[in-house]
Design a protein around this motif. Structure first.
Motif, PDB file in Angstrom:
ATOM      1  N   GLU A   1       0.437  -1.386   0.096  1.00 52.08           N
ATOM      2  CA  GLU A   1      -0.207   0.067   0.303  1.00 52.08           C
ATOM      3  C   GLU A   1       0.934   1.292  -0.107  1.00 52.08           C
ATOM      4  OE1 GLU A   1      -2.104  -3.042   1.433  1.00 52.08           O
ATOM      5  OE2 GLU A   1      -0.292  -2.784   1.771  1.00 52.08           O
ATOM      6  N   LEU A   2       2.333   1.036   0.721  1.00 50.78           N
ATOM      7  CA  LEU A   2       3.393   2.206   0.741  1.00 50.78           C
ATOM      8  C   LEU A   2       3.796   2.805  -0.947  1.00 50.78           C
ATOM      9  CD1 LEU A   2       4.374   4.769   2.356  1.00 50.78           C
ATOM     10  CD2 LEU A   2       5.749   3.104   3.191  1.00 50.78           C
ATOM     11  N   LEU A   3       3.799   1.818  -1.226  1.00 50.08           N
ATOM     12  CA  LEU A   3       4.341   1.561  -2.316  1.00 50.08           C
ATOM     13  C   LEU A   3       4.176   2.191  -3.057  1.00 50.08           C
ATOM     14  CD1 LEU A   3       7.188  -1.291  -2.553  1.00 50.08           C
ATOM     15  CD2 LEU A   3       8.099   0.485  -2.049  1.00 50.08           C
ATOM     16  N   ASN A   4       2.344   1.827  -3.432  1.00 50.40           N
ATOM     17  CA  ASN A   4       1.563   2.241  -4.463  1.00 50.40           C
ATOM     18  C   ASN A   4       1.418   3.429  -3.816  1.00 50.40           C
ATOM     19  OD1 ASN A   4      -0.700   1.280  -6.225  1.00 50.40           O
ATOM     20  ND2 ASN A   4      -2.359   1.917  -4.918  1.00 50.40           N
ATOM     21  N   ALA A   5       1.311   4.129  -3.136  1.00 51.62           N
ATOM     22  CA  ALA A   5       0.825   5.409  -2.753  1.00 51.62           C
ATOM     23  C   ALA A   5       2.662   6.581  -2.710  1.00 51.62           C
ATOM     24  CB  ALA A   5       0.203   5.520  -1.424  1.00 51.62           C
ATOM     25  N   VAL A   6       2.936   6.049  -3.008  1.00 55.39           N
ATOM     26  CA  VAL A   6       4.374   6.709  -3.057  1.00 55.39           C
ATOM     27  C   VAL A   6       4.682   6.857  -4.842  1.00 55.39           C
ATOM     28  CG1 VAL A   6       6.749   6.851  -3.250  1.00 55.39           C
ATOM     29  CG2 VAL A   6       5.942   6.333  -1.402  1.00 55.39           C
ATOM     30  N   GLN A   7       4.360   5.558  -5.203  1.00 61.06           N
ATOM     31  CA  GLN A   7       4.997   5.673  -7.178  1.00 61.06           C
ATOM     32  C   GLN A   7       3.187   6.357  -7.393  1.00 61.06           C
ATOM     33  OE1 GLN A   7       3.309   1.415  -8.192  1.00 61.06           O
ATOM     34  NE2 GLN A   7       4.271   2.019 -10.691  1.00 61.06           N
TER      35      GLN A   7
ATOM     36  N   CYS B   1       1.452   9.419  -5.681  1.00 60.55           N
ATOM     37  CA  CYS B   1       1.781  10.038  -5.264  1.00 60.55           C
ATOM     38  C   CYS B   1      -0.276  10.044  -4.581  1.00 60.55           C
ATOM     39  CB  CYS B   1       2.023  11.895  -5.544  1.00 60.55           C
ATOM     40  SG  CYS B   1       1.986  12.887  -4.891  1.00 60.55           S
ATOM     41  N   GLN B   2      -0.756   9.394  -3.371  1.00 59.70           N
ATOM     42  CA  GLN B   2      -1.856   9.151  -4.505  1.00 59.70           C
ATOM     43  C   GLN B   2      -2.004   9.410  -1.955  1.00 59.70           C
ATOM     44  OE1 GLN B   2      -3.142   5.703  -5.518  1.00 59.70           O
ATOM     45  NE2 GLN B   2      -2.608   4.287  -3.029  1.00 59.70           N
ATOM     46  N   PRO B   3      -3.295  10.051  -1.635  1.00 60.04           N
ATOM     47  CA  PRO B   3      -3.725  10.244   0.038  1.00 60.04           C
ATOM     48  C   PRO B   3      -3.201   8.846   0.524  1.00 60.04           C
ATOM     49  CG  PRO B   3      -4.788  11.510  -1.076  1.00 60.04           C
ATOM     50  CD  PRO B   3      -4.314  10.580  -2.441  1.00 60.04           C
ATOM     51  N   TYR B   4      -2.142   8.542   1.738  1.00 61.60           N
ATOM     52  CA  TYR B   4      -2.865   7.201   2.072  1.00 61.60           C
ATOM     53  C   TYR B   4      -1.286   7.919   3.619  1.00 61.60           C
ATOM     54  CZ  TYR B   4      -0.540   2.893   3.428  1.00 61.60           C
ATOM     55  OH  TYR B   4      -0.632   1.497   3.987  1.00 61.60           O
ATOM     56  N   LYS B   5      -2.083   7.164   4.516  1.00 60.50           N
ATOM     57  CA  LYS B   5      -1.488   7.297   5.675  1.00 60.50           C
ATOM     58  C   LYS B   5      -0.881   5.733   7.007  1.00 60.50           C
ATOM     59  CE  LYS B   5      -1.530   9.000  10.964  1.00 60.50           C
ATOM     60  NZ  LYS B   5      -2.688  10.475  11.614  1.00 60.50           N
ATOM     61  N   GLU B   6       0.494   5.219   7.392  1.00 60.85           N
ATOM     62  CA  GLU B   6       0.007   4.244   7.773  1.00 60.85           C
ATOM     63  C   GLU B   6       1.343   4.390   9.054  1.00 60.85           C
ATOM     64  OE1 GLU B   6       1.935   1.230   5.270  1.00 60.85           O
ATOM     65  OE2 GLU B   6       3.772   1.160   5.768  1.00 60.85           O
ATOM     66  N   ASN B   7       1.341   3.302  10.276  1.00 60.44           N
ATOM     67  CA  ASN B   7       2.166   3.627  10.130  1.00 60.44           C
ATOM     68  C   ASN B   7       3.814   2.363  10.663  1.00 60.44           C
ATOM     69  OD1 ASN B   7       4.015   3.138  13.701  1.00 60.44           O
ATOM     70  ND2 ASN B   7       2.721   1.799  14.738  1.00 60.44           N
ATOM     71  N   PHE B   8       4.328   3.357   9.728  1.00 66.33           N
ATOM     72  CA  PHE B   8       5.567   2.350   9.160  1.00 66.33           C
ATOM     73  C   PHE B   8       6.379   1.543  10.345  1.00 66.33           C
ATOM     74  CE2 PHE B   8       9.952   2.422   8.103  1.00 66.33           C
ATOM     75  CZ  PHE B   8      10.150   1.461   6.936  1.00 66.33           C
ATOM     76  N   ALA B   9       6.765   1.764  11.933  1.00 65.52           N
ATOM     77  CA  ALA B   9       6.803   0.843  12.819  1.00 65.52           C
ATOM     78  C   ALA B   9       6.217  -0.523  13.208  1.00 65.52           C
ATOM     79  CB  ALA B   9       6.834   1.894  14.401  1.00 65.52           C
ATOM     80  N   ALA B  10       4.971  -0.502  12.440  1.00 67.64           N
ATOM     81  CA  ALA B  10       4.008  -1.987  12.743  1.00 67.64           C
ATOM     82  C   ALA B  10       4.463  -2.571  11.878  1.00 67.64           C
ATOM     83  CB  ALA B  10       2.663  -1.776  12.084  1.00 67.64           C
TER      84      ALA B  10
END
Length: 397
Positions: free
Chosen positions: A49-55, A57-66
């Motif tokens: 999900e994070l990789l897709n959001a960066v690709q 640039c779409q709104p997205y939020k996550e706790n990277f530490a999880a």
């Protein structure tokens, strides 16, 4: 201890920085330079999900530490405080991809990076996130930042030119470049409720220790900050009267009635028990570190000498330790200061030791070889203290 204040200051160090094995900074001819070295073997996990959001640039939020348990080490440095590393992408703004990277401890926001990157930087960052190579690379790049200067009641902004050398895997290097060129660190403003909740979370016992408490099963819980142990409690077990025996640090022995165990869930509860004389017994631990210096001062003929003072505070429990000496009539009178207070009033547990001046030289000579010529002054002081106690030179209040 101001727990919230400490977290807010240290929170300016985002978790990725702690993965660096080495960091060095210098200034030559007014130009700053720094060197950061990472362990290239450490690879982060990036969700789809994070990789897709960066690709996109779409709104997205996550706790990277999880998804990166190795980042838990920072929370452990604060006594097991829960850590979150929030990555939030807001989308495109005037042709730039806007995102923030923030850290919080037990729900308390501290600081964050506010970043805007163009399409070229975004493609480079995405490629680095997808690269799973642990090959070590080194790159040096220039960057600049602004500092605020206040002089003669005037505030000005000054641009500082700097250079950075980063060694690590491709993501480490790329991420550092993004931070240097396209991000600004900002302070978060936690609400009063967030501060209160974070403080309560910090003071909780771990789940395993709470379970052990219910049955008075032997266990140990420690509270630490940046690797330094601040407090610890050990459950010993039930005594013959079915009271749960516990040791808090070196100073307090507790005998907790069985019906009170269910009420203990955090460090604050434990601190309250220390104030209950029907449950807690205080044992003073004296400040040995200054004893060698105090004896040496008496030997040298100094009439008054202070060997220092220590203050330990946790919650409203405060313990003060100090040592001093007075030389008169060929006698070295050593005062071990020890006071205990719980926010109001105090109890004096001090001890005075009267050592004949002739015995002072004997004590110093006797323990010199044993303590490696006083390289370990604490151990030497403890040995000397035990000797003068056995010799009957000391009286407690």
């Amino acid at each position: 201890m101001n727990k919230i204040g400490v977290l807010a200051v240290v929170g300016t160090i985002l978790p990725w920085c702690l993965q660096a094995a080495e960091f060095e900074m210098s200034s030559v001819m007014g130009k700053e330079s720094s060197q950061t070295k990472y362990n290239s073997e450490n690879l982060y996990n990036f969700s789809k999900e994070l990789l897709n959001a960066v690709q996109n640039c779409q709104p997205y939020k996550e706790n990277f530490a999880a998804v990166n348990p190795n980042l838990k080490v920072l929370g452990d440095m604060f006594g097991g405080t829960e850590l979150a590393v929030n990555v939030e992408i807001f989308g495109q703004e005037n042709g730039m991809c806007h995102f923030t990277i923030s850290s919080d401890f037990s729900g308390l926001p501290t600081s964050y990076y506010d970043c805007k990157i163009d399409n070229g930087q975004r493609a480079e960052l995405l490629k680095a996130m997808q690269n799973r190579s642990t090959k070590e690379i080194t790159e040096t790049f220039p960057y600049s930042y602004n500092v605020t200067i206040e002089y003669d009641n005037q505030i000005t902004q000054q641009k500082v030119e700097a250079e950075k050398t980063v060694t690590g895997n491709i993501f480490d290097v790329t991420y550092e470049k993004v931070l240097a060129h396209s991000c600004e660190m900002k302070e978060a403003e936690p609400t009063a409720e967030q501060q209160d909740n974070a403080q309560k979370e910090m003071m909780k016992f771990s789940d395993d220790f709470r379970k052990a408490l219910q049955n008075c099963r032997p266990a140990t819980e420690k509270k630490s900050l940046l690797g330094f142990e601040m407090a610890n409690v050990e459950i010993i077990g039930f005594d013959s009267n079915h009271n749960c025996q516990m040791q808090v640090d070196k100073n307090f022995s507790l005998k907790v009635p069985q019906d009170k165990l269910a009420e203990l869930s955090n460090w604050d509860d434990l601190l309250l028990l220390e104030q209950d004389e029907s449950i807690a017994t205080y044992k003073p631990v004296y400040y040995y570190d200054g004893l060698v210096s105090v004896l040496q001062a008496c030997k040298n003929g100094e009439e008054n000498y202070s060997g220092g003072m220590q203050t330990s505070k946790y919650g409203n429990t405060e313990i003060k330790n100090g040592i001093s000496s007075v030389l008169e009539n060929k006698v070295c009178r050593i005062k071990f200061e020890n006071t205990l207070s719980f926010g109001k009033g105090l109890k004096d547990y001090g001890q005075t030791c009267t050592v004949p001046l002739g015995e002072v030289s004997t004590l110093l000579t006797r323990h010199s070889a044993m303590s490696g010529a006083y390289q370990d002054v604490s151990e030497a002081g403890k040995m000397i203290y035990e000797t003068i106690i056995r010799s009957g030179y000391c009286q407690s209040k």
